[in-house]
Design a protein around this motif. Structure first.
Motif, short mmCIF file in Angstrom:
data_model
loop_
_atom_site.label_atom_id
_atom_site.label_comp_id
_atom_site.label_asym_id
_atom_site.label_seq_id
_atom_site.Cartn_x
_atom_site.Cartn_y
_atom_site.Cartn_z
N UNK A 1 20.11 22.58 12.41
CA UNK A 1 18.79 22.35 11.86
C UNK A 1 18.84 20.96 11.13
N UNK A 2 17.73 20.34 11.41
CA UNK A 2 17.41 19.05 10.50
C UNK A 2 15.86 18.90 9.99
N UNK A 3 15.95 18.76 8.96
CA UNK A 3 14.63 18.86 8.21
C UNK A 3 13.79 17.39 8.54
N UNK A 4 12.40 17.41 8.57
CA UNK A 4 11.73 16.49 8.96
C UNK A 4 10.66 16.04 7.67
N UNK A 5 10.97 16.70 6.57
CA UNK A 5 10.15 16.56 5.34
C UNK A 5 10.42 15.27 4.72
N UNK A 6 9.44 14.57 4.27
CA UNK A 6 9.55 13.24 3.89
C UNK A 6 10.43 12.94 2.62
N UNK A 7 10.26 14.11 1.86
CA UNK A 7 11.18 14.16 0.50
C UNK A 7 12.33 15.03 0.79
N UNK A 8 12.65 15.26 1.94
CA UNK A 8 13.87 16.09 2.19
C UNK A 8 13.94 17.33 1.83
N UNK A 9 15.02 18.11 2.04
CA UNK A 9 15.10 19.56 1.73
C UNK A 9 16.31 19.87 0.86
N UNK A 10 16.19 20.93 0.12
CA UNK A 10 17.48 21.56 -0.74
C UNK A 10 17.32 23.20 -0.44
N UNK A 11 18.59 23.56 -0.08
CA UNK A 11 18.56 25.01 0.01
C UNK A 11 19.72 25.41 -0.74
N UNK A 12 19.80 26.38 -1.53
CA UNK A 12 20.92 26.97 -2.30
C UNK A 12 21.13 28.53 -1.73
N UNK A 13 22.32 28.87 -1.18
CA UNK A 13 22.55 30.32 -0.62
C UNK A 13 23.78 30.88 -1.30
N UNK A 14 23.47 32.09 -2.04
CA UNK A 14 24.72 32.62 -2.82
C UNK A 14 24.89 33.86 -2.47
N UNK A 15 26.26 33.73 -1.92
CA UNK A 15 26.78 35.18 -1.17
C UNK A 15 28.43 35.34 -2.05
N UNK A 16 28.53 36.58 -2.21
CA UNK A 16 29.97 37.02 -2.82
C UNK A 16 30.62 35.85 -3.56
#
Length: 255
Positions: A1-16
């Protein structure tokens, strides 16, 4: 998956107890200022989270890891204050990574240029693929990698940084980066990289979090002056980008 948003994307996933921070931008995972500011904030916030023992930093897709700062924003700089602000973007991220209190594992799947090399150098441990070549091309547009230099030199030494900076038009391959100490291990495929990153982070998350945090401090000892140092460096770059030489060089690149 790649973003097409002009300001980019940032995701944080916390597991264990493992926080995975993933950034993306349609222009080869480069950073507009807004995305850099969000990333710096994210490192500070995750650094304070007691539910996290270790951080993984990665980017979207299977091609470039990071193409550095936004070229469009660089071209648009019109005064010293704007220049200083622009170059402070990576300074703030590097300082947030340095002081966040959690060990950061970098997962570098592809080519990395300019500020992206600084981002990689600010990780505590990097696993990469064979495609993860690096280049510091700043000289070719009339500036230099001043902001990221302390982070890069801390990892690969003065001679490595000199070689990378002065040979501004050539890529250094992932095995060069490993030999110099930027990468800990290099893998043939992204699948192997992902598996090893998962394995390492699980091991680290099983260790005493206080020991990990104290080790982080020990590894970064001697960098306490970087808040001031990297701001000074951002000013140097901000001045250079306004020079006639750089304006001409940038207009050629734009075409």
């Amino acid at each position: 998956m790649t973003t097409n948003r002009q300001n980019g994307s940032l995701y944080t996933n916390i597991q264990q107890q493992i926080a995975t921070i993933e950034f993306g931008h349609p222009a080869s995972n480069s950073f507009p200022s807004e995305l850099l500011a969000r990333l710096a904030k994210e490192f500070i916030s995750v650094g304070k989270n007691d539910a996290v023992s270790v951080i993984i930093l990665k980017s979207e897709g299977d091609k470039a890891f990071c193409a550095g700062a936004s070229f469009d924003e660089l071209v648009a700089i019109s005064n010293l204050e704007e220049g200083k602000q622009f170059f402070s973007g990576f300074a703030n991220v590097i300082n947030a990574m340095r002081t966040c209190g959690k060990l950061i594992i970098g997962s570098v799947q592809g080519k990395t240029v300019g500020g992206g090399v600084g981002l990689a150098a600010a990780c505590d441990y990097i696993l990469a693929t064979e495609n993860a070549a690096i280049k510091l091309s700043e000289f070719t547009i009339g500036i230099g990698p001043f902001v990221i230099e302390p982070a890069v030199t801390r990892k690969i030494g003065v001679s490595g940084t000199a070689e990378l900076t002065l040979d501004a038009t050539n890529w250094k391959n992932a095995y060069w980066a490993k030999e110099k100490g930027l990468y800990a291990k290099v893998f043939e495929s992204q699948k192997e990289l992902d598996e090893e990153v998962a394995l390492l982070s699980e091991k680290l998350a099983s260790y005493n979090p206080v020991a990990l945090s104290e080790m982080k401090k020990a590894l970064w000892q001697g960098t306490e002056n970087w808040d001031a140092l990297l701001t000074e460096r951002a000013t140097i770059s901000g001045q250079l980008v306004l020079s006639e030489f750089t304006k001409k060089a940038l207009s050629k690149f734009k075409k």
